[in-house]
Structure formats: C-alpha cells, structure tokens
Scaffold this motif. Sequence first.
Motif, PDB file in Angstrom:
ATOM      1  N   THR A  35      34.029  56.411  59.736  1.00  0.00           N
ATOM      2  CA  THR A  35      34.334  54.797  60.166  1.00  0.00           C
ATOM      3  C   THR A  35      35.449  54.718  61.265  1.00  0.00           C
ATOM      4  OG1 THR A  35      35.776  54.286  58.305  1.00  0.00           O
ATOM      5  CG2 THR A  35      33.528  54.114  57.925  1.00  0.00           C
ATOM      6  N   LEU A  36      34.936  53.878  62.070  1.00  0.00           N
ATOM      7  CA  LEU A  36      35.712  53.278  63.072  1.00  0.00           C
ATOM      8  C   LEU A  36      35.996  52.107  63.438  1.00  0.00           C
ATOM      9  CD1 LEU A  36      34.661  56.360  65.786  1.00  0.00           C
ATOM     10  CD2 LEU A  36      36.744  56.391  64.299  1.00  0.00           C
ATOM     11  N   ASP A  37      37.034  51.600  63.700  1.00  0.00           N
ATOM     12  CA  ASP A  37      37.266  50.076  63.974  1.00  0.00           C
ATOM     13  C   ASP A  37      36.740  49.834  65.225  1.00  0.00           C
ATOM     14  OD1 ASP A  37      38.413  49.603  61.628  1.00  0.00           O
ATOM     15  OD2 ASP A  37      40.567  50.053  62.365  1.00  0.00           O
ATOM     16  N   GLU A  38      36.484  48.485  65.521  1.00  0.00           N
ATOM     17  CA  GLU A  38      36.113  48.229  66.990  1.00  0.00           C
ATOM     18  C   GLU A  38      37.107  48.340  67.750  1.00  0.00           C
ATOM     19  OE1 GLU A  38      34.905  43.649  69.154  1.00  0.00           O
ATOM     20  OE2 GLU A  38      34.863  43.878  66.975  1.00  0.00           O
ATOM     21  N   GLY A  39      36.789  48.866  69.070  1.00  0.00           N
ATOM     22  CA  GLY A  39      37.846  49.032  70.238  1.00  0.00           C
ATOM     23  C   GLY A  39      38.543  50.341  69.981  1.00  0.00           C
ATOM     24  N   THR A  40      38.077  51.220  68.953  1.00  0.00           N
ATOM     25  CA  THR A  40      38.567  52.568  68.948  1.00  0.00           C
ATOM     26  C   THR A  40      37.791  53.402  70.239  1.00  0.00           C
ATOM     27  OG1 THR A  40      38.481  52.358  66.408  1.00  0.00           O
ATOM     28  CG2 THR A  40      38.343  54.568  67.571  1.00  0.00           C
ATOM     29  N   LEU A  41      38.847  54.203  70.874  1.00  0.00           N
ATOM     30  CA  LEU A  41      38.408  55.358  71.816  1.00  0.00           C
ATOM     31  C   LEU A  41      37.900  56.305  70.883  1.00  0.00           C
ATOM     32  CD1 LEU A  41      38.131  55.951  74.780  1.00  0.00           C
ATOM     33  CD2 LEU A  41      40.206  57.270  74.407  1.00  0.00           C
ATOM     34  N   VAL A  42      36.299  56.601  71.093  1.00  0.00           N
ATOM     35  CA  VAL A  42      35.563  57.615  70.234  1.00  0.00           C
ATOM     36  C   VAL A  42      35.882  58.959  70.969  1.00  0.00           C
ATOM     37  CG1 VAL A  42      33.527  58.538  69.303  1.00  0.00           C
ATOM     38  CG2 VAL A  42      34.021  55.946  69.386  1.00  0.00           C
ATOM     39  N   PHE A  43      35.899  58.980  72.106  1.00  0.00           N
ATOM     40  CA  PHE A  43      36.160  60.263  73.077  1.00  0.00           C
ATOM     41  C   PHE A  43      36.555  59.682  74.275  1.00  0.00           C
ATOM     42  CE2 PHE A  43      31.476  59.625  73.143  1.00  0.00           C
ATOM     43  CZ  PHE A  43      31.336  59.426  74.572  1.00  0.00           C
ATOM     44  N   GLY A  44      37.363  60.695  75.064  1.00  0.00           N
ATOM     45  CA  GLY A  44      37.905  60.464  76.451  1.00  0.00           C
ATOM     46  C   GLY A  44      37.775  61.657  77.301  1.00  0.00           C
ATOM     47  N   PRO A  45      38.022  61.303  78.593  1.00  0.00           N
ATOM     48  CA  PRO A  45      37.964  62.393  79.635  1.00  0.00           C
ATOM     49  C   PRO A  45      39.050  63.436  79.308  1.00  0.00           C
ATOM     50  CG  PRO A  45      37.886  60.228  80.834  1.00  0.00           C
ATOM     51  CD  PRO A  45      38.242  59.880  79.304  1.00  0.00           C
ATOM     52  N   GLY A  46      38.891  64.803  79.362  1.00  0.00           N
ATOM     53  CA  GLY A  46      39.492  65.818  79.168  1.00  0.00           C
ATOM     54  C   GLY A  46      39.481  66.292  77.851  1.00  0.00           C
ATOM     55  N   LYS A  47      39.032  65.613  76.989  1.00  0.00           N
ATOM     56  CA  LYS A  47      38.873  65.922  75.381  1.00  0.00           C
ATOM     57  C   LYS A  47      37.769  66.741  74.995  1.00  0.00           C
ATOM     58  CE  LYS A  47      41.904  62.146  73.982  1.00  0.00           C
ATOM     59  NZ  LYS A  47      42.055  60.952  73.176  1.00  0.00           N
ATOM     60  N   SER A  48      37.649  67.758  74.450  1.00  0.00           N
ATOM     61  CA  SER A  48      36.734  68.583  73.841  1.00  0.00           C
ATOM     62  C   SER A  48      36.103  68.178  72.821  1.00  0.00           C
ATOM     63  CB  SER A  48      37.214  70.134  73.763  1.00  0.00           C
ATOM     64  OG  SER A  48      36.237  71.025  73.468  1.00  0.00           O
ATOM     65  N   PRO A  49      34.929  67.997  72.582  1.00  0.00           N
ATOM     66  CA  PRO A  49      34.175  67.530  71.234  1.00  0.00           C
ATOM     67  C   PRO A  49      34.366  68.445  70.085  1.00  0.00           C
ATOM     68  CG  PRO A  49      32.457  68.095  72.871  1.00  0.00           C
ATOM     69  CD  PRO A  49      33.810  68.243  73.654  1.00  0.00           C
ATOM     70  N   GLU A  50      35.034  67.854  68.983  1.00  0.00           N
ATOM     71  CA  GLU A  50      35.008  68.617  67.919  1.00  0.00           C
ATOM     72  C   GLU A  50      33.736  68.655  66.891  1.00  0.00           C
ATOM     73  OE1 GLU A  50      38.501  67.687  66.255  1.00  0.00           O
ATOM     74  OE2 GLU A  50      39.710  68.625  67.755  1.00  0.00           O
ATOM     75  N   ASN A  51      33.117  67.435  67.096  1.00  0.00           N
ATOM     76  CA  ASN A  51      31.828  67.213  66.111  1.00  0.00           C
ATOM     77  C   ASN A  51      30.912  66.528  67.132  1.00  0.00           C
ATOM     78  OD1 ASN A  51      33.251  67.280  63.348  1.00  0.00           O
ATOM     79  ND2 ASN A  51      34.734  66.050  64.555  1.00  0.00           N
ATOM     80  N   MET A  52      29.596  66.581  66.462  1.00  0.00           N
ATOM     81  CA  MET A  52      28.387  65.984  67.002  1.00  0.00           C
ATOM     82  C   MET A  52      28.313  64.800  66.213  1.00  0.00           C
ATOM     83  SD  MET A  52      25.741  66.000  69.001  1.00  0.00           S
ATOM     84  CE  MET A  52      24.091  65.463  69.419  1.00  0.00           C
ATOM     85  N   LEU A  53      28.197  63.591  66.601  1.00  0.00           N
ATOM     86  CA  LEU A  53      28.225  62.435  66.030  1.00  0.00           C
ATOM     87  C   LEU A  53      26.886  61.874  66.115  1.00  0.00           C
ATOM     88  CD1 LEU A  53      31.406  60.525  67.034  1.00  0.00           C
ATOM     89  CD2 LEU A  53      31.003  61.715  65.066  1.00  0.00           C
ATOM     90  N   PHE A  54      26.340  61.447  64.806  1.00  0.00           N
ATOM     91  CA  PHE A  54      24.835  60.610  64.614  1.00  0.00           C
ATOM     92  C   PHE A  54      25.387  59.261  64.067  1.00  0.00           C
ATOM     93  CE2 PHE A  54      24.137  65.220  64.052  1.00  0.00           C
ATOM     94  CZ  PHE A  54      23.023  65.431  64.859  1.00  0.00           C
TER      95      PHE A  54
END
Length: 224
Positions: A35-54
């Motif tokens: 769960t993530l709060d409103e306004g949370t940065l889910v991902f950003g430039p230069g970061k590598s994905p660790e998960n696939m999100l559904f």
Amino acid sequence: MTRAMIEDWTARFPGLAQLERPIRDLLLARGRVVTLDEGTLVFGPGKSPENMLFLLDGSVRVQQVSETGREIVLYRIHAGESCVLTTACLLAYDDYSAEGVAETPVRAAAIPRTLFDELVATSPAFRSFVFAAFSKRITDLFLVIDEVAFQRMDVRLAATLIELSEGAETLDTTHQKLSVELGTAREVVSRQLTEFQRRGWVRQSRGTIHLLDRPALHRLADEG
C-alpha cells in the motif's frame, strides 16, 4: 499478510485469471500486496525496477520531466492494469527514464524481478499476458505523441477537461496541473481557458474550473 488477504488478487486481471493454477499459486506465494499513500513516488529516473506491480486499487500518474523542469503526463495506471514502463525496464534490464506518482492511495501486488524473469522464460501464457498489455500501452503512447505533435491545443484542452472531470460539472485543478497534462506552458493553458470562458464554455475560480457547456467542449474535442 495472511493468505486470505491475497487469495484472489490474480482474478482482478483477466490475463492472469486464465493462467494455470500452479502459476497463479506461485504468484500468490511469492508476490506481496503493498500500500502507498497519495503523493508517493512509486518509481523515478535512474532507478532500476525491483518488482512488477499490478495495480489493485487507486491510480498512478506516469510523467516525463525534462532537464528544464517541464513535465508531461504520459499515461495513467488504473486498477486492473500494469505499468508498461516497468515492463520495458524489466525486459531490458534498464533504469526508469520517467517517474510514477500515486495520485490516490494505492494498493498493488508486487512480483519480484526474479519471478517475473522466471515466468517470462517458462510460461507462454504469462509471457503472452505481459506482451499483450505491453503492446496495448505502446499504442496508447503513440497516440500521446500524435496529440502533442499534431493536434491543436484547444482541442486537446477540451478533451482533457472532459476526461478529468469524469462527468462532474466542476473540476478541481490548476492551470499548472493542466499544463503538465498537456506538456505545454502554463501561460498557454491560461490563454486557452480565458478564451473558453469568453465563449461561455467554462467559468474559472481559484483551483476550480466549472464546465458550463459540456456539449460545446465535446464538439471541439471531437475535431481531433
């Protein structure tokens, strides 16, 4: 997290619901619900994905930010969808080039990269699901490029007001937020909204746009 809380989340995605039971059980066993709060940065430039999100609930806005600070919304991820940019980065072992921001409180199923790689390599059904979702979103991105490059700003603004208002007569937004949606300068949006107001289509107040003549906005949007 109890098994009962994640027992049936795969059923929220038609492509996953059609997978063989052992594959779905594997997703449930090795995935986790976050769960993530409103306004949370889910991902950003230069970061590598660790998960696939559904995405199970909420909305995530994916936007590109230029070196000068100009922003444009590329697409939104809604409940029942996955992120094409995350898919692309996972497949290419690349870093993100855009950012995703939770527009609302978000709940999502997170599948670790190792499981994603394993299923793409061994499960034709899962691989088909991934690439079907990927190809659809790529088509949507080409439409965004077409709109930015070729459509008139008044047409795009009318369509955006209709879309974001979701049938309501008022839209809580600012000229700056609309400029991000459209990938243009705030001054351009302000001039166009002033023209819409002159025509009697909208009325502006601080932080709110009142849609007075939705049929007129629809007619203009349909010109695109």
